[in-house]
Scaffold this active site. Sequence first.
Site, PDB file in Angstrom:
ATOM      1  N   SER A  32     -53.477 -14.286   9.779  1.00  0.00           N
ATOM      2  CA  SER A  32     -54.401 -15.122  10.547  1.00  0.00           C
ATOM      3  C   SER A  32     -55.828 -14.576  10.413  1.00  0.00           C
ATOM      4  O   SER A  32     -56.019 -13.363  10.295  1.00  0.00           O
ATOM      5  CB  SER A  32     -53.959 -15.075  12.017  1.00  0.00           C
ATOM      6  OG  SER A  32     -54.305 -16.249  12.690  1.00  0.00           O
ATOM      7  N   TYR A 197     -65.443 -22.939  19.636  1.00  0.00           N
ATOM      8  CA  TYR A 197     -66.608 -22.889  18.749  1.00  0.00           C
ATOM      9  C   TYR A 197     -67.113 -24.315  18.501  1.00  0.00           C
ATOM     10  O   TYR A 197     -66.647 -25.267  19.131  1.00  0.00           O
ATOM     11  CB  TYR A 197     -66.260 -22.132  17.468  1.00  0.00           C
ATOM     12  CG  TYR A 197     -65.894 -20.689  17.766  1.00  0.00           C
ATOM     13  CD1 TYR A 197     -66.849 -19.820  18.285  1.00  0.00           C
ATOM     14  CD2 TYR A 197     -64.595 -20.220  17.594  1.00  0.00           C
ATOM     15  CE1 TYR A 197     -66.527 -18.499  18.603  1.00  0.00           C
ATOM     16  CE2 TYR A 197     -64.257 -18.904  17.897  1.00  0.00           C
ATOM     17  CZ  TYR A 197     -65.228 -18.050  18.406  1.00  0.00           C
ATOM     18  OH  TYR A 197     -64.900 -16.760  18.720  1.00  0.00           O
ATOM     19  N   LEU A 319     -48.604 -14.400  18.993  1.00  0.00           N
ATOM     20  CA  LEU A 319     -47.527 -13.507  19.420  1.00  0.00           C
ATOM     21  C   LEU A 319     -46.232 -13.751  18.659  1.00  0.00           C
ATOM     22  O   LEU A 319     -45.173 -13.859  19.269  1.00  0.00           O
ATOM     23  CB  LEU A 319     -47.276 -13.652  20.922  1.00  0.00           C
ATOM     24  CG  LEU A 319     -48.034 -12.732  21.875  1.00  0.00           C
ATOM     25  CD1 LEU A 319     -47.390 -12.768  23.257  1.00  0.00           C
ATOM     26  CD2 LEU A 319     -48.072 -11.281  21.371  1.00  0.00           C
ATOM     27  N   ARG A 342     -52.510  -9.861  15.329  1.00  0.00           N
ATOM     28  CA  ARG A 342     -52.461  -8.475  15.812  1.00  0.00           C
ATOM     29  C   ARG A 342     -51.251  -7.711  15.305  1.00  0.00           C
ATOM     30  O   ARG A 342     -51.320  -6.493  15.092  1.00  0.00           O
ATOM     31  CB  ARG A 342     -52.523  -8.467  17.340  1.00  0.00           C
ATOM     32  CG  ARG A 342     -53.914  -8.868  17.851  1.00  0.00           C
ATOM     33  CD  ARG A 342     -53.880  -9.279  19.282  1.00  0.00           C
ATOM     34  NE  ARG A 342     -53.052 -10.456  19.464  1.00  0.00           N
ATOM     35  CZ  ARG A 342     -52.728 -10.959  20.654  1.00  0.00           C
ATOM     36  NH1 ARG A 342     -53.166 -10.373  21.753  1.00  0.00           N
ATOM     37  NH2 ARG A 342     -51.991 -12.042  20.741  1.00  0.00           N
TER      38      ARG A 342
HETATM   39  C1  LIG Z   1     -59.391  -8.939  16.205  1.00  0.00           C
HETATM   40  C2  LIG Z   1     -59.201 -10.425  16.216  1.00  0.00           C
HETATM   41  C3  LIG Z   1     -60.113 -11.240  15.574  1.00  0.00           C
HETATM   42  C4  LIG Z   1     -59.904 -12.623  15.512  1.00  0.00           C
HETATM   43  N1  LIG Z   1     -60.777 -13.404  14.792  1.00  0.00           N
HETATM   44  C5  LIG Z   1     -60.469 -14.705  14.562  1.00  0.00           C
HETATM   45  C6  LIG Z   1     -61.203 -15.470  13.622  1.00  0.00           C
HETATM   46  O1  LIG Z   1     -62.124 -14.984  12.948  1.00  0.00           O
HETATM   47  N2  LIG Z   1     -60.848 -16.759  13.453  1.00  0.00           N
HETATM   48  C7  LIG Z   1     -59.800 -17.327  14.142  1.00  0.00           C
HETATM   49  O2  LIG Z   1     -59.509 -18.493  13.929  1.00  0.00           O
HETATM   50  N3  LIG Z   1     -59.082 -16.607  15.020  1.00  0.00           N
HETATM   51  C8  LIG Z   1     -59.358 -15.315  15.213  1.00  0.00           C
HETATM   52  N4  LIG Z   1     -58.559 -14.554  16.022  1.00  0.00           N
HETATM   53  C9  LIG Z   1     -57.326 -15.161  16.564  1.00  0.00           C
HETATM   54  C10 LIG Z   1     -56.153 -14.848  15.617  1.00  0.00           C
HETATM   55  O3  LIG Z   1     -56.340 -15.442  14.349  1.00  0.00           O
HETATM   56  C11 LIG Z   1     -54.817 -15.326  16.191  1.00  0.00           C
HETATM   57  O4  LIG Z   1     -54.854 -16.724  16.322  1.00  0.00           O
HETATM   58  C12 LIG Z   1     -54.531 -14.691  17.545  1.00  0.00           C
HETATM   59  O5  LIG Z   1     -54.787 -13.291  17.512  1.00  0.00           O
HETATM   60  C13 LIG Z   1     -53.069 -14.908  17.993  1.00  0.00           C
HETATM   61  O6  LIG Z   1     -52.174 -14.370  17.048  1.00  0.00           O
HETATM   62  P1  LIG Z   1     -51.501 -12.900  17.251  1.00  0.00           P
HETATM   63  O7  LIG Z   1     -50.790 -12.920  18.575  1.00  0.00           O
HETATM   64  O8  LIG Z   1     -50.548 -12.759  16.083  1.00  0.00           O
HETATM   65  O9  LIG Z   1     -52.588 -11.887  17.224  1.00  0.00           O
HETATM   66  C14 LIG Z   1     -58.779 -13.194  16.140  1.00  0.00           C
HETATM   67  C15 LIG Z   1     -57.890 -12.368  16.834  1.00  0.00           C
HETATM   68  C16 LIG Z   1     -58.076 -10.993  16.854  1.00  0.00           C
HETATM   69  C17 LIG Z   1     -57.060 -10.136  17.557  1.00  0.00           C
END
Ligand SMILES: Cc1cc2nc3c(=O)[nH]c(=O)nc-3n(C[C@H](O)[C@H](O)[C@H](O)COP(=O)(O)O)c2cc1C
Length: 386
Positions: A32, A197, A319, A342
Amino acid sequence: MDNSNSANAPTPALFNTIEIRDLRIRNRIVISPMQQYRAERDGMPNNWHLSHLTKLAVGGAGLVFTEALATEESGRATHSDLGLWNDAQAEALRPIAEEIARQGAVPGAQLIHAGRKASVQKPWDGYQSLGAADAARGEEPWQVVGPSAIPANPGWQTPKAMSIDEIRRALDAFGVAARRAARAGFQVLNIHGAHGYLIHSFLSPISNHREDEYGVDLGGRMRFALEVAEAVRAEWPANLPIFYRLSCIDDLEGGWTLEDTIILARELGARGIDVIDCSSRGLGPRGTLATATQGEGFQVPFAARVRAETGIRTMAVGLIRQAAFANAVVEEESADFVAIGREALFNPHWPLHAALELGHDRRYDAWPDSYGWWLARRARTAPAVR
Ligand SMILES: Cc1cc2nc3c(=O)[nH]c(=O)nc-3n(C[C@H](O)[C@H](O)[C@H](O)COP(=O)(O)O)c2cc1C
């Protein structure tokens, strides 16, 4: 990863290859987009971004997205974000795209305009609108824009409501950035239409109070999002796919709903968008990430519903941590892709581990030889180790 050692074992759904337009992706696991807040100047990538994204490609994902790349300088969220608003940035991104591809993953780029959530501090500096103290340490605030003059959060900068000319320039910038991304060697685009955004702020009735053709009703509020899709599709190679990230719900009284998302997804599909990337929230009161009450794959139901009702491919995110769970999401056709964010920071080799866990890779064949040869040997000589 065509690396199953057992000729008879069926490939787990998570490791089925997929073809979209002319692109073949080795499995369904996607990194992601994740902002690193590590640009040191002018939205330019550096060795951090190269090693971070290379590491994730080595980890075995099928598709690795960059963090959000700003289409305009004023569309950055922080001074440390990456951009694609000039050719120098595209040239600097090229080796990153090449290296992701060299490691067997498809390089993807995400495009963003941060809108009214621009001009903020890095998360670990407080995540407030930039102010005088930030200016004193070299991080000048700038005027943010949005559909209407409504700040994203209490105490945040009030955006300037965009004129029709400013909207046209923003659309052009998306198109030009798409062209640059293709020239830099990226093979998938992800348009960031989520998390409060610019695009999302046009969609939601909470942030869009316009009374012209970009507001008033659902059709008006969707116009900007759809025109971004058209502008990007016109510049992006016809043989390569585009993902579109949406916040499927605002989760706020009077906000954007899943029913709205389904209507929008159909319209995006008609404009050549290949995959709806199903996230949620992020408009106003903070929080696009899971809270304590949300469990494994809490956004999967959005991806499943959009897929079932529109017939458009979807990506689930949020998640997703367990290999068996991720596999079930694809196997049960809730989504065509699962994205990890993450979890990939926690374990950059998550896809390779998932292949071992699901019995798809039994002898570390999917790993780079420099690692796999040793690990397979270790497993033979120390059977307690996998
Ligand atoms: C450090 C960090 C930076 C992120 N930056 C972006 C981003 O640039 N663009 C976006 O669409 N989502 C961004 N997100 C959201 C993630 O792409 C993802 O949708 C979100 O963390 C949920 O997934 P996860 O539980 O696997 O972390 C970011 C999340 C984290 C933790």
